[in-house]
Write an enzyme that holds these catalytic residues in place. Structure first.
Site, mmCIF file in Angstrom:
data_model
loop_
_atom_site.group_PDB
_atom_site.id
_atom_site.type_symbol
_atom_site.label_atom_id
_atom_site.label_comp_id
_atom_site.label_asym_id
_atom_site.label_seq_id
_atom_site.Cartn_x
_atom_site.Cartn_y
_atom_site.Cartn_z
ATOM 1 N N HIS A 56 0.850 -1.197 0.000
ATOM 2 C CA HIS A 56 0.000 0.000 0.000
ATOM 3 C C HIS A 56 0.881 1.241 0.000
ATOM 4 O O HIS A 56 2.105 1.143 0.116
ATOM 5 C CB HIS A 56 -1.007 -0.003 1.144
ATOM 6 C CG HIS A 56 -0.417 0.094 2.527
ATOM 7 N ND1 HIS A 56 0.388 -0.887 3.079
ATOM 8 C CD2 HIS A 56 -0.518 1.062 3.478
ATOM 9 C CE1 HIS A 56 0.740 -0.521 4.296
ATOM 10 N NE2 HIS A 56 0.215 0.660 4.573
ATOM 11 N N HIS A 58 1.404 3.935 1.958
ATOM 12 C CA HIS A 58 1.985 4.665 3.093
ATOM 13 C C HIS A 58 3.518 4.685 3.005
ATOM 14 O O HIS A 58 4.144 3.692 2.639
ATOM 15 C CB HIS A 58 1.532 4.061 4.421
ATOM 16 C CG HIS A 58 0.093 4.352 4.722
ATOM 17 N ND1 HIS A 58 -0.671 3.571 5.565
ATOM 18 C CD2 HIS A 58 -0.728 5.348 4.286
ATOM 19 C CE1 HIS A 58 -1.897 4.073 5.636
ATOM 20 N NE2 HIS A 58 -1.957 5.150 4.866
ATOM 21 N N ASP A 60 5.863 4.558 5.111
ATOM 22 C CA ASP A 60 6.674 3.585 5.851
ATOM 23 C C ASP A 60 6.730 2.228 5.134
ATOM 24 O O ASP A 60 7.395 1.297 5.609
ATOM 25 C CB ASP A 60 6.192 3.428 7.310
ATOM 26 C CG ASP A 60 4.763 2.948 7.434
ATOM 27 O OD1 ASP A 60 3.904 3.416 6.669
ATOM 28 O OD2 ASP A 60 4.497 2.090 8.306
ATOM 29 N N HIS A 61 6.066 2.140 3.983
ATOM 30 C CA HIS A 61 6.114 0.917 3.163
ATOM 31 C C HIS A 61 6.708 1.175 1.776
ATOM 32 O O HIS A 61 7.011 0.236 1.051
ATOM 33 C CB HIS A 61 4.712 0.304 3.039
ATOM 34 C CG HIS A 61 4.134 -0.065 4.377
ATOM 35 N ND1 HIS A 61 4.029 -1.363 4.824
ATOM 36 C CD2 HIS A 61 3.685 0.712 5.393
ATOM 37 C CE1 HIS A 61 3.539 -1.364 6.054
ATOM 38 N NE2 HIS A 61 3.318 -0.115 6.424
ATOM 39 N N HIS A 114 -7.398 -1.052 5.524
ATOM 40 C CA HIS A 114 -6.434 -0.074 6.053
ATOM 41 C C HIS A 114 -6.337 1.112 5.085
ATOM 42 O O HIS A 114 -6.405 2.276 5.490
ATOM 43 C CB HIS A 114 -5.094 -0.772 6.231
ATOM 44 C CG HIS A 114 -3.973 0.086 6.713
ATOM 45 N ND1 HIS A 114 -3.949 0.659 7.961
ATOM 46 C CD2 HIS A 114 -2.814 0.458 6.108
ATOM 47 C CE1 HIS A 114 -2.821 1.347 8.093
ATOM 48 N NE2 HIS A 114 -2.119 1.251 6.987
ATOM 49 N N ASP A 133 -0.175 -3.827 6.278
ATOM 50 C CA ASP A 133 -0.874 -3.371 7.477
ATOM 51 C C ASP A 133 -2.325 -3.841 7.507
ATOM 52 O O ASP A 133 -3.162 -3.261 8.200
ATOM 53 C CB ASP A 133 -0.837 -1.842 7.574
ATOM 54 C CG ASP A 133 0.574 -1.318 7.834
ATOM 55 O OD1 ASP A 133 1.488 -2.127 8.084
ATOM 56 O OD2 ASP A 133 0.754 -0.084 7.771
ATOM 57 N N HIS A 171 4.536 -4.656 10.586
ATOM 58 C CA HIS A 171 5.005 -4.003 11.816
ATOM 59 C C HIS A 171 5.242 -4.994 12.952
ATOM 60 O O HIS A 171 4.559 -6.017 13.044
ATOM 61 C CB HIS A 171 3.985 -2.964 12.314
ATOM 62 C CG HIS A 171 3.904 -1.745 11.460
ATOM 63 N ND1 HIS A 171 4.672 -0.624 11.696
ATOM 64 C CD2 HIS A 171 3.153 -1.473 10.370
ATOM 65 C CE1 HIS A 171 4.381 0.307 10.792
ATOM 66 N NE2 HIS A 171 3.456 -0.176 9.967
HETATM 67 FE FE FE Z 1 2.628 0.790 8.201
HETATM 68 ZN ZN ZN Z 2 0.060 1.645 6.527
#
Ligand code: FE
Ligand code: ZN
Length: 269
Positions: A56, A58, A60-61, A114, A133, A171
């Site tokens: 996805h 975001h 952090d990915h 998410h 996530d 995570h």
């Molecule tokens: Fe994340």
């Molecule tokens: Zn995420």
């Protein structure tokens, strides 16, 4: 041999490396930053990275997409319908599509909830479920863009994979998820055993994932919203934190899932 390696990145994210040692091919799922991943690739996997997969959008990915692509000439794959939000995307998947990768094969799954464009990847040989996530060990992702109905469908889709399947999530949230899981389900013995194992692993600085689908089915509350007895048991627990689950909703998995998710959002350990 196909191996799966978790690379800890950022605060509490994992990127996942999938490596075929015969064909000498490496893929990464969700590179939220480049440096720690490049260090492992250069040290253990011959300094090559053919494929980048994103679950996805975001950051952090996806934050390491462009730097890794520039360094290794990798191709970036993600959900076609979310192409505008995936940095450097080379190829946009549709749901159900397969990516053949050496002897490995990744199937693209719908994991909405998410985010609206969240997908997952199932790798057949390594029996890994890369779910970003959408699903965590003992928890699930917050519903930022999707509905509870969509997320519940995602839970069922993931839960239905073979018992042995590895849950390779985005995570290291297992310990904090576990506090909520135990609050709603205090008499679950399998959960207690898992939490003891989680404490032990974290004390040694080790990852608590991948877990297996078979254990998540028993101890992850978000996979149990269609278990009527479980739903009845959690009513007073949710009420304690101000989340109401009506008697008429107890046999509606979407309503039970939504109540659990709301409860987790307001829960303070
Ligand atoms: Fe994340
Ligand atoms: Zn995420």
């Amino acid at each position: 041999m196909i191996t799966i390696t978790a690379v800890p990145i950022l605060e509490d994210n994992y990127a996942w490396l999938v490596h075929d040692s015969v064909k000498r091919l490496t893929a990464v799922v969700d590179p939220g930053e480049a440096e720690p991943i490049a260090a492992v690739i250069d040290r253990d996997f011959g300094g090559r990275l053919e494929v980048i997969l994103n679950t996805h959008h975001h950051s952090d990915h996806t934050g390491g997409n462009l730097a890794l692509k520039a360094r290794y000439g990798s191709k970036i794959f993600g959900f076609g319908a979310d192409s505008a939000r995936l940095p450097g995307l080379d190829y946009g998947f549709v749901i159900g599509e397969r990516l053949y990768f050496g002897r490995e094969e990744f199937t693209v799954l719908d994991c909405r909830g998410h985010t609206s464009g969240h997908i997952g990847f199932y790798s057949r040989l390594s029996e890994g479920l890369f779910c970003g996530d959408a699903l965590f060990s003992l928890g699930c992702g917050r519903l930022f863009e999707g509905t509870a109905a969509e997320a519940w469908q995602t839970m069922i889709r993931l839960r239905d994979y073979a018992a042995i399947t590895r849950v390779c999530c985005g995570h290291e949230y297992t310990a904090s998820n576990g506090v909520f899981a135990q609050f709603v389900d205090p008499d679950n013995k399998a959960l207690r055993l898992r939490l003891a194992e989680v404490s032990r692993l974290r004390a040694q600085g080790l990852a608590t994932v991948p877990s297996r689908i078979i254990e998540e089915r028993q101890i992850n509350p978000f996979l149990r919203a269609d278990d009527g007895d479980f739903a009845r048991r959690i009513v007073p627990r949710l009420a304690q934190i101000g989340v109401e689950l009506l008697p008429s909703d107890l046999d509606d998995p979407v309503a039970v899932f939504a109540a659990l998710r709301r409860a987790k959002d307001v829960f303070k350990p």
